[in-house]
Design a protein around this motif. Sequence first.
Motif, short mmCIF file in Angstrom:
data_model
loop_
_atom_site.label_atom_id
_atom_site.label_comp_id
_atom_site.label_asym_id
_atom_site.label_seq_id
_atom_site.Cartn_x
_atom_site.Cartn_y
_atom_site.Cartn_z
N LYS A 173 0.82 -1.33 -0.01
CA LYS A 173 0.09 -0.08 -0.02
C LYS A 173 0.75 1.31 0.02
O LYS A 173 0.57 2.41 -0.52
CB LYS A 173 -1.04 -0.10 1.09
N ILE A 174 2.00 1.21 0.63
CA ILE A 174 2.86 2.22 0.70
C ILE A 174 4.34 1.90 0.17
O ILE A 174 4.63 0.87 0.33
CB ILE A 174 3.09 2.63 2.15
N GLY A 175 4.97 2.90 -0.66
CA GLY A 175 6.06 2.59 -1.39
C GLY A 175 5.93 1.68 -2.94
O GLY A 175 6.88 1.44 -3.18
N GLU A 176 4.77 1.53 -3.18
CA GLU A 176 4.60 0.75 -4.16
C GLU A 176 5.23 1.16 -5.54
O GLU A 176 5.85 0.61 -6.59
CB GLU A 176 3.08 0.11 -4.64
N PHE A 223 6.34 1.66 8.86
CA PHE A 223 7.85 1.46 8.87
C PHE A 223 7.98 0.17 8.29
O PHE A 223 9.08 0.16 7.38
CB PHE A 223 8.24 1.21 10.42
N LYS A 224 7.37 -0.87 8.42
CA LYS A 224 7.57 -2.03 7.74
C LYS A 224 7.48 -2.20 6.30
O LYS A 224 8.34 -2.62 5.64
CB LYS A 224 6.50 -3.24 8.03
N GLN A 225 6.61 -1.24 5.79
CA GLN A 225 6.43 -1.04 4.04
C GLN A 225 7.65 -0.34 3.72
O GLN A 225 8.43 -0.40 2.65
CB GLN A 225 5.47 -0.45 3.81
N GLU A 226 8.03 0.85 4.38
CA GLU A 226 9.17 1.66 4.04
C GLU A 226 10.50 0.87 4.16
O GLU A 226 11.41 1.10 3.29
CB GLU A 226 9.30 2.94 4.91
N TYR A 227 10.82 -0.02 5.08
CA TYR A 227 11.88 -0.76 5.23
C TYR A 227 12.20 -1.67 4.04
O TYR A 227 13.21 -1.88 3.81
CB TYR A 227 11.88 -1.53 6.65
N LYS A 228 11.07 -2.05 3.51
CA LYS A 228 11.08 -3.08 2.45
C LYS A 228 11.68 -2.21 1.22
O LYS A 228 12.35 -2.84 0.45
CB LYS A 228 9.69 -3.64 2.09
N VAL A 229 11.42 -1.16 1.19
CA VAL A 229 12.03 -0.39 -0.16
C VAL A 229 13.45 -0.23 0.34
O VAL A 229 14.17 -0.26 -0.78
CB VAL A 229 11.10 1.27 0.07
N LEU A 277 23.72 6.51 -0.58
CA LEU A 277 22.52 6.32 -0.88
C LEU A 277 21.90 5.36 0.00
O LEU A 277 20.81 5.39 0.34
CB LEU A 277 22.55 6.03 -2.32
N ILE A 278 22.52 4.18 0.29
CA ILE A 278 22.05 2.84 1.07
C ILE A 278 21.62 3.51 2.25
O ILE A 278 20.67 3.41 2.77
CB ILE A 278 23.07 1.82 0.97
N ASN A 279 22.62 4.19 2.88
CA ASN A 279 22.52 4.77 4.25
C ASN A 279 21.15 5.92 4.35
O ASN A 279 20.42 5.71 5.19
CB ASN A 279 23.58 5.38 4.86
N LYS A 280 20.97 6.59 3.27
CA LYS A 280 19.79 7.29 3.11
C LYS A 280 18.63 6.62 3.15
O LYS A 280 17.65 7.20 3.75
CB LYS A 280 20.08 8.40 2.02
N GLU A 281 18.65 5.67 2.45
CA GLU A 281 17.33 4.96 2.16
C GLU A 281 16.98 4.29 3.70
O GLU A 281 15.77 4.25 4.02
CB GLU A 281 17.48 3.54 1.41
N TYR A 282 17.94 3.87 4.50
CA TYR A 282 17.59 3.43 5.71
C TYR A 282 17.07 4.24 6.73
O TYR A 282 16.27 4.16 7.41
CB TYR A 282 18.55 2.44 6.39
N TRP A 283 17.89 5.53 6.70
CA TRP A 283 17.39 6.78 7.61
C TRP A 283 16.14 7.14 7.10
O TRP A 283 15.40 7.63 8.05
CB TRP A 283 18.53 7.86 7.39
N ASN A 284 15.89 7.19 5.84
CA ASN A 284 14.64 7.70 5.58
C ASN A 284 13.50 6.88 6.23
O ASN A 284 12.27 7.22 6.29
CB ASN A 284 14.35 7.26 3.92
N THR A 285 13.57 5.67 6.42
CA THR A 285 12.55 4.87 6.93
C THR A 285 12.49 5.34 8.30
O THR A 285 11.16 5.34 8.96
CB THR A 285 12.90 3.31 7.18
N MET A 286 13.53 5.46 9.28
CA MET A 286 13.22 6.29 10.62
C MET A 286 12.49 7.77 10.39
O MET A 286 11.79 8.16 11.15
CB MET A 286 14.54 6.48 11.26
N TYR A 287 13.13 8.42 9.21
CA TYR A 287 12.41 9.74 9.22
C TYR A 287 10.91 9.57 8.90
O TYR A 287 10.25 10.44 9.63
CB TYR A 287 13.27 10.41 8.20
N LEU A 288 10.39 9.00 8.16
CA LEU A 288 9.06 8.93 7.68
C LEU A 288 8.34 8.10 8.96
O LEU A 288 6.93 8.46 9.08
CB LEU A 288 9.21 8.02 6.50
#
Length: 359
Positions: free
Chosen positions: A183-186, A227-233, A253-264
């Motif tokens: 539902k999120i991040g598709e 969080f679960k859905q964003e973490y999958k991204v 960029l990989i770090n930014k993706e994981y940080w983004n899960t916390m941010y969101l």
Amino acid sequence: MLDVSVIMPIYNVEKYLEKAIKSVLNQTNKNFELILVNDGSTDDALKICRYYEKKDNRVFVINQENKGAGYARNVGLSKATGSYIYFIDPDDYVEPNLIEENIKIAKETCTDVLMFGFIEVTTSIDESSTSRVNLPKLTSSKEARQFRTQFNRYYSFAPYALWNKLYRREFLIKNNVQFSNQKIGEDALFNLDVYRHLEKVEINPHAYYHYVYRANSAVNHYTKDRFKQEYKVAKSFEKLMKEWDEVLRYKTLINKEYWNTMYLEIKNLSSKECMLKKEEKIKLMVRIMENEKIERAVIDLSNQAEKNRFVKTLLFLVKKKKYSLALNLMRLRMDIGFKSQKLLNIIKRLGYKKGDYAQ
């Protein structure tokens, strides 16, 4: 053959829907189809769709139970017949020359994906708005290696947006690129799959899409398993970098993706719809930070490299485990807007020394 199949997933957006539909039907290039997928709307969205289906033979309406935007777009893809696919959100709108000018470039180059600019429109509750033009300062790519070695530049320009890209339909079919039912991040997962196979990319340095951010937008709603859905991204992004053998090149960029899960997730927890107590929110953030990948990302990312002052401050607070302050700051931003002078003054009063941001 039709030049473009325009696919619009629709759910409870009757207030904005007609403007979006009209902006497509008023295109200077008439050789397209507009596929409206009503995803179980409970307002008058379906009625509006049916009206335009009767009025214009280029409009096709698909009505289904609510299954999510990804599923709706997949249904649209299954019915599409155009050379290229274009996705538009039902609460945004486009310039009348979007199809004409972009399909011309796409046909001449036979590109797999064409990217172009957009106008970011921010509206407040009182309907006042501000706008900012975003143009791609990118170069085209003719083969996979070229695209991958300059991927950090593509990543800097709305990498997961669907609405600033034309996709060649045969490319999507050949590589079986479809949306997940997430539902999120598709949209992010879809584009990551596109990038997995992508070779030819063309750039149009002009803006055509009006992306409208509203105060009551769905991105401000609370989602229990966000969080679960964003973490999958984030995991999918890291997996792609491993497949490319580019983990070292794109570690940041990989770090930014994981940080983004916390941010969101901080943003998610700061929503007025979130009924968790403050203590419960903090415990959840502590648990998230126990995840090795997220902890490492927060530690490794440099505040100095972050240009956005708000994000920089939030990252600093998370590094220092000041979770309560982080939640307060995010809630303040959501209440009064990140451009507010009041918020900037509060950030300044935090009194961080320049050296505090360094790693």
